[in-house]
Design an enzyme around this catalytic site. Structure first.
Site, PDB file in Angstrom:
ATOM      1  CB  CYS A 196      -0.915  -0.033   1.220  1.00 23.98           C
ATOM      2  SG  CYS A 196      -2.128   1.304   1.267  1.00 23.98           S
ATOM      3  CB  CYS A 197       3.815   2.285   2.090  1.00 21.76           C
ATOM      4  SG  CYS A 197       3.187   2.717   3.724  1.00 21.76           S
ATOM      5  CB  CYS A 222      -2.537   6.910   6.172  1.00 23.67           C
ATOM      6  SG  CYS A 222      -1.601   7.238   4.660  1.00 23.67           S
ATOM      7  CB  CYS A 254      -1.486   3.305   9.071  1.00 27.06           C
ATOM      8  SG  CYS A 254      -2.040   2.298   7.683  1.00 27.06           S
ATOM      9  CB  CYS A 299       6.171   5.095   4.730  1.00 30.45           C
ATOM     10  SG  CYS A 299       7.482   6.227   4.286  1.00 30.45           S
TER      11      CYS A 299
HETATM   12  S1  SF4 Z   1       0.407   4.508   5.826  1.00 27.25           S
HETATM   13 FE1  SF4 Z   1      -1.206   2.899   5.654  1.00 27.25          FE
HETATM   14  S2  SF4 Z   1      -2.843   3.729   4.314  1.00 27.25           S
HETATM   15 FE2  SF4 Z   1      -1.019   5.067   4.141  1.00 27.25          FE
HETATM   16  S3  SF4 Z   1      -0.024   4.314   2.313  1.00 27.25           S
HETATM   17 FE3  SF4 Z   1       0.953   3.241   4.051  1.00 27.25          FE
HETATM   18  S4  SF4 Z   1      -0.228   1.326   4.425  1.00 27.25           S
HETATM   19 FE4  SF4 Z   1      -1.399   2.663   2.995  1.00 27.25          FE
END
Ligand code: SF4
Length: 247
Positions: A127-128, A208, A211, A234
């Site tokens: 996701c990151c 985010c 998270c 991240c």
């Molecule tokens: S902090 Fe969480 S929601 Fe944001 S990009 Fe990374 S995994 Fe995705």
């Protein structure tokens, strides 16, 4: 880039120049360093990154005093607290910054990789990667130098942080390297800058909303990030974005 020759590490001219600049800036205050890199050393090819988190206002204010047109890169993951987006807009307007660059994940990546917005649960690294690393990587070649808010006090790994570094792709400028947490607080208050609204709600480190959790008094500032998971960073390759809060 550092080159291995017969297992010996050889420095490039860029590494040597980073050391030379760090020596030059020894004893300079943050504003003087910023003025020199923005107006002289890297004029026209320098940008800063900002998470618009708890510490961000101090560095943004310093940069705006010198050149309000300096590019300010914000990784708009589409998963930020609405308070962060409001704070970003408030600071940009108050400081008169004219070159905010919102980097967003590619729409095709969102559709292909995270159509239900649940990837942060099943694979936060992935996701990151598509929400932060890829968008940032796409612009790194556009600038020779990046201004970062990293500080020596933030981690043992940053205890020897140089004011200027070269990472093989670009120069990283750390004008706040010797600032303490109290220095940041004092600067923000002395200059009448707004604080991120979530700080007083127990969020000393803000990323985010999916998270990030508030932390108890006395807990590590980053303990609310990816709480309950092994993940602590991240994973952005361009470490200038790790301003102590990450994103
Ligand atoms: S902090 Fe969480 S929601 Fe944001 S990009 Fe990374 S995994 Fe995705």
């Amino acid at each position: 880039m550092t080159v291995l020759i017969n297992n010996l590490v050889a420095d490039t001219p860029e590494h040597e120049y980073a050391r030379k600049l760090s020596a030059k800036y020894e004893g300079w205050n943050a504003e003087s360093i910023l003025r020199d890199v923005i107006e002289h050393e890297f004029a026209g090819t320098i940008a800063m990154t900002s998470s618009f988190g708890a510490d961000a206002a101090a560095l943004l204010h310093l940069v705006a005093k010198i050149d309000r047109t300096t590019p300010v890169i914000f990784l708009d993951t589409d998963r930020h607290f609405f308070q962060t987006l409001q704070y970003r807009d408030e600071l940009v307007e108050q400081l008169g910054l004219t070159n905010l660059v919102n980097l967003r994940p590619a729409l095709e990546d969102v559709r292909a990789l995270d159509p239900k917005n649940t990837l942060f649960q099943s694979d936060p690294d992935a996701c990151c990667n598509f929400r932060k690393t890829r968008p940032l990587a796409a612009v790194t070649k556009d600038y020779a130098a990046w201004i970062s808010g990293r500080k020596r006090h933030q981690a043992s790994t940053r205890a020897n942080l140089s004011v200027v570094e070269y990472d093989g792709r670009g120069f990283k400028i750390n004008p706040l390297a010797n600032w303490t947490a109290q220095d940041v607080t004092d600067y923000i208050r002395a200059n009448g800058l707004p604080e991120h609204p979530l700080v007083e709600q127990g969020y000393p480190s803000i990323g985010c909303f999916t998270c990030t959790k508030p932390v108890e008094a006395g807990q590590d500032a980053r303990s609310g990030r990816w709480a309950g998971q092994d993940k602590t960073e991240c994973g952005i390759h361009l470490s200038v974005y790790e301003d102590g809060e990450g994103i």
